[in-house]
Design a protein around this motif. Structure first.
Motif, PDB file in Angstrom:
ATOM      1  N   TYR A  44       0.835  -1.200   0.000  1.00  0.00           N
ATOM      2  CA  TYR A  44       0.000   0.000   0.000  1.00  0.00           C
ATOM      3  C   TYR A  44       0.871   1.252   0.000  1.00  0.00           C
ATOM      4  O   TYR A  44       1.970   1.268   0.567  1.00  0.00           O
ATOM      5  CB  TYR A  44      -0.914   0.019   1.223  1.00  0.00           C
ATOM      6  CG  TYR A  44      -1.916  -1.108   1.251  1.00  0.00           C
ATOM      7  CD1 TYR A  44      -3.184  -0.960   0.703  1.00  0.00           C
ATOM      8  CD2 TYR A  44      -1.596  -2.339   1.826  1.00  0.00           C
ATOM      9  CE1 TYR A  44      -4.104  -1.994   0.726  1.00  0.00           C
ATOM     10  CE2 TYR A  44      -2.511  -3.383   1.844  1.00  0.00           C
ATOM     11  CZ  TYR A  44      -3.760  -3.204   1.296  1.00  0.00           C
ATOM     12  OH  TYR A  44      -4.676  -4.224   1.316  1.00  0.00           O
ATOM     13  N   THR A  46       0.329   5.563   0.547  1.00  0.00           N
ATOM     14  CA  THR A  46      -0.573   6.671   0.843  1.00  0.00           C
ATOM     15  C   THR A  46       0.218   7.875   1.317  1.00  0.00           C
ATOM     16  O   THR A  46       1.203   7.736   2.045  1.00  0.00           O
ATOM     17  CB  THR A  46      -1.627   6.282   1.911  1.00  0.00           C
ATOM     18  OG1 THR A  46      -2.417   7.429   2.230  1.00  0.00           O
ATOM     19  CG2 THR A  46      -0.976   5.748   3.178  1.00  0.00           C
ATOM     20  N   SER A  54       1.414  -4.719   4.472  1.00  0.00           N
ATOM     21  CA  SER A  54       1.456  -5.535   3.254  1.00  0.00           C
ATOM     22  C   SER A  54       0.957  -6.939   3.569  1.00  0.00           C
ATOM     23  O   SER A  54       0.968  -7.384   4.716  1.00  0.00           O
ATOM     24  CB  SER A  54       2.883  -5.596   2.706  1.00  0.00           C
ATOM     25  OG  SER A  54       3.346  -4.310   2.363  1.00  0.00           O
ATOM     26  N   ASP A  67      -9.541  -5.587   2.172  1.00  0.00           N
ATOM     27  CA  ASP A  67      -8.269  -5.229   1.542  1.00  0.00           C
ATOM     28  C   ASP A  67      -8.190  -3.743   1.211  1.00  0.00           C
ATOM     29  O   ASP A  67      -7.103  -3.232   0.906  1.00  0.00           O
ATOM     30  CB  ASP A  67      -8.068  -6.031   0.247  1.00  0.00           C
ATOM     31  CG  ASP A  67      -8.023  -7.524   0.489  1.00  0.00           C
ATOM     32  OD1 ASP A  67      -7.385  -7.942   1.470  1.00  0.00           O
ATOM     33  OD2 ASP A  67      -8.650  -8.267  -0.294  1.00  0.00           O
ATOM     34  N   LEU A  68      -9.339  -3.065   1.232  1.00  0.00           N
ATOM     35  CA  LEU A  68      -9.399  -1.656   0.837  1.00  0.00           C
ATOM     36  C   LEU A  68     -10.006  -0.840   1.984  1.00  0.00           C
ATOM     37  O   LEU A  68     -11.125  -0.339   1.886  1.00  0.00           O
ATOM     38  CB  LEU A  68     -10.225  -1.500  -0.442  1.00  0.00           C
ATOM     39  CG  LEU A  68      -9.742  -2.320  -1.644  1.00  0.00           C
ATOM     40  CD1 LEU A  68     -10.735  -2.253  -2.782  1.00  0.00           C
ATOM     41  CD2 LEU A  68      -8.364  -1.856  -2.098  1.00  0.00           C
ATOM     42  N   TRP A  84      -9.269   4.054  -3.060  1.00  0.00           N
ATOM     43  CA  TRP A  84      -8.063   3.378  -3.537  1.00  0.00           C
ATOM     44  C   TRP A  84      -8.119   3.305  -5.058  1.00  0.00           C
ATOM     45  O   TRP A  84      -9.197   3.436  -5.657  1.00  0.00           O
ATOM     46  CB  TRP A  84      -7.972   1.972  -2.943  1.00  0.00           C
ATOM     47  CG  TRP A  84      -7.796   1.958  -1.461  1.00  0.00           C
ATOM     48  CD1 TRP A  84      -8.770   1.732  -0.526  1.00  0.00           C
ATOM     49  CD2 TRP A  84      -6.581   2.180  -0.729  1.00  0.00           C
ATOM     50  NE1 TRP A  84      -8.234   1.798   0.743  1.00  0.00           N
ATOM     51  CE2 TRP A  84      -6.892   2.081   0.650  1.00  0.00           C
ATOM     52  CE3 TRP A  84      -5.266   2.466  -1.105  1.00  0.00           C
ATOM     53  CZ2 TRP A  84      -5.945   2.241   1.642  1.00  0.00           C
ATOM     54  CZ3 TRP A  84      -4.312   2.629  -0.115  1.00  0.00           C
ATOM     55  CH2 TRP A  84      -4.651   2.519   1.247  1.00  0.00           C
ATOM     56  N   THR A  97       1.040  -2.615  -5.951  1.00  0.00           N
ATOM     57  CA  THR A  97       1.006  -1.557  -4.945  1.00  0.00           C
ATOM     58  C   THR A  97      -0.284  -0.771  -5.129  1.00  0.00           C
ATOM     59  O   THR A  97      -0.536  -0.210  -6.200  1.00  0.00           O
ATOM     60  CB  THR A  97       2.207  -0.603  -5.088  1.00  0.00           C
ATOM     61  OG1 THR A  97       3.422  -1.337  -4.881  1.00  0.00           O
ATOM     62  CG2 THR A  97       2.133   0.513  -4.061  1.00  0.00           C
ATOM     63  N   ILE A  98      -1.133  -0.761  -4.097  1.00  0.00           N
ATOM     64  CA  ILE A  98      -2.414  -0.077  -4.148  1.00  0.00           C
ATOM     65  C   ILE A  98      -2.236   1.319  -3.544  1.00  0.00           C
ATOM     66  O   ILE A  98      -1.743   1.460  -2.427  1.00  0.00           O
ATOM     67  CB  ILE A  98      -3.487  -0.868  -3.388  1.00  0.00           C
ATOM     68  CG1 ILE A  98      -3.614  -2.281  -3.982  1.00  0.00           C
ATOM     69  CG2 ILE A  98      -4.828  -0.159  -3.437  1.00  0.00           C
ATOM     70  CD1 ILE A  98      -4.585  -3.169  -3.249  1.00  0.00           C
ATOM     71  N   THR A  99      -2.660   2.336  -4.300  1.00  0.00           N
ATOM     72  CA  THR A  99      -2.417   3.719  -3.909  1.00  0.00           C
ATOM     73  C   THR A  99      -3.698   4.400  -3.452  1.00  0.00           C
ATOM     74  O   THR A  99      -4.758   4.259  -4.080  1.00  0.00           O
ATOM     75  CB  THR A  99      -1.809   4.510  -5.084  1.00  0.00           C
ATOM     76  OG1 THR A  99      -0.615   3.845  -5.520  1.00  0.00           O
ATOM     77  CG2 THR A  99      -1.467   5.934  -4.671  1.00  0.00           C
TER      78      THR A  99
END
Length: 305
Positions: A44, A46, A54, A67-68, A84, A97-99
């Motif tokens: 992740y 931010t 992670s 997960d979000l 996200w 990689t989730i932003t």
């Protein structure tokens, strides 16, 4: 010399016995199972708030609501979490990689709802803070065509429900919120909506002529100055809960309940009318109300009644 030869012979015989006594594989080593799960890492990123930990998942894993996570408001910067860059149900096919996307405080104008497909066909409008889980949604946009935060609209054809949703916490009504202007809707529900920025609720439910019941107990009206025609011509309305209304700044209540011909009871004993200047036709044609308690009304500033 003879002893040495004998000793070497014994050693060779022992070595040969060990070698020939060990079991040998019948064939080549088995190949690895190509169908075995391949682990991928979800990370992740931010700019504000707390970065989620992670995690490792198998190939083909689909993202869930857990997960979000909703990150709320960053008190240091004042930024609000928007969304996200991945969605629930997205499949993981590699390391990812989730932003997180952030935004300034964003408002929802009711006038924008009228541009949504099927808006005038909806019989139920639901405002909910949780993101809608399932189906396609329409991102509400501002006049420049840019996404207005994380508010979305989803119309369910079978039930004629129109769901306006946030992303876990916020649906903030604009200071000038406009009106619903919908004669088909029979029910409007609000889930933790923030109305404290609203200054004008003029004609907010005007001519919602099919609306039957309305619960506004979670409305924050402390900054509202006008409630003119707020429920005017809601001719099917039988009950409305305004018991939590703070009307200390309201100046205009003209036609507020005008032509609510089926309204059979109304509790407005909490209304503060110290600054009201206009009460004209406030209850015009409210034929079904048998008893109305106005004992708390102060009319020293009223000029029109």
């Amino acid at each position: 010399m003879k002893k040495t030869t004998v000793l070497i012979s014994c050693i060779l015989m022992a070595a040969l016995t060990i070698l020939t006594g060990c079991p040998q594989p019948d064939g080549p080593a088995p190949a690895p199972d190509d169908n075995s799960p391949v682990p991928y890492t979800i990370s992740y990123q931010t700019a504000y708030g707390t970065v989620p930990a992670s995690k490792t998942v198998d190939a083909g894993y689909k993202l869930t609501k857990e997960d979000l996570p909703f990150l709320g408001k960053d008190e240091t910067s004042g930024q609000l979490f928007a969304a996200w860059n991945k969605n629930i149900g997205d499949e993981i096919t590699g390391d990812v990689t989730i932003t997180a996307n952030w935004q300034d405080e964003v408002y929802l104008s009711l006038e924008k709802l009228q541009n949504i497909d099927h808006y005038y066909e909806a019989t139920t409008i639901k405002f909910q803070k949780e993101a809608y889980d399932g189906g396609e949604v329409t991102q509400l946009s501002d006049t420049n065509g840019e996404h207005e935060g994380f508010y979305t609209a989803h119309y369910i054809e079978d039930t004629k429900d129109l769901i306006i949703s946030g992303n876990g916490k916020y649906i903030i009504f604009a200071p000038a919120t406009g009106g619903f202007n919908n004669e088909s809707v029979t029910s409007i529900t609000f889930d933790d909506c923030i109305t404290s920025y609203c200054e004008d609720m003029n004609r907010m439910f005007y001519f919602c002529s099919s609306l039957v019941n309305l619960d506004l107990s979670n409305f924050d009206t402390k900054n509202v100055t006008s409630m003119e025609s707020m429920f005017s011509n809601c001719s099917a309305l039988e009950s409305v809960n305004v018991s939590s209304f703070n009307t200390s700044k309201v100046e205009n209540m003209s036609h507020m309940f005008g032509y609510c011909t089926k309204l059979n009871s109304l509790d407005i004993t909490n209304f503060n009318t110290e600054h009201v200047t206009t009460l004209s036709w406030m209850f015009r044609e409210c034929k079904s109300i048998a008893l109305l308690d106005l004992s708390s009304f102060k009319t020293s500033e009223v000029k029109f009644i």
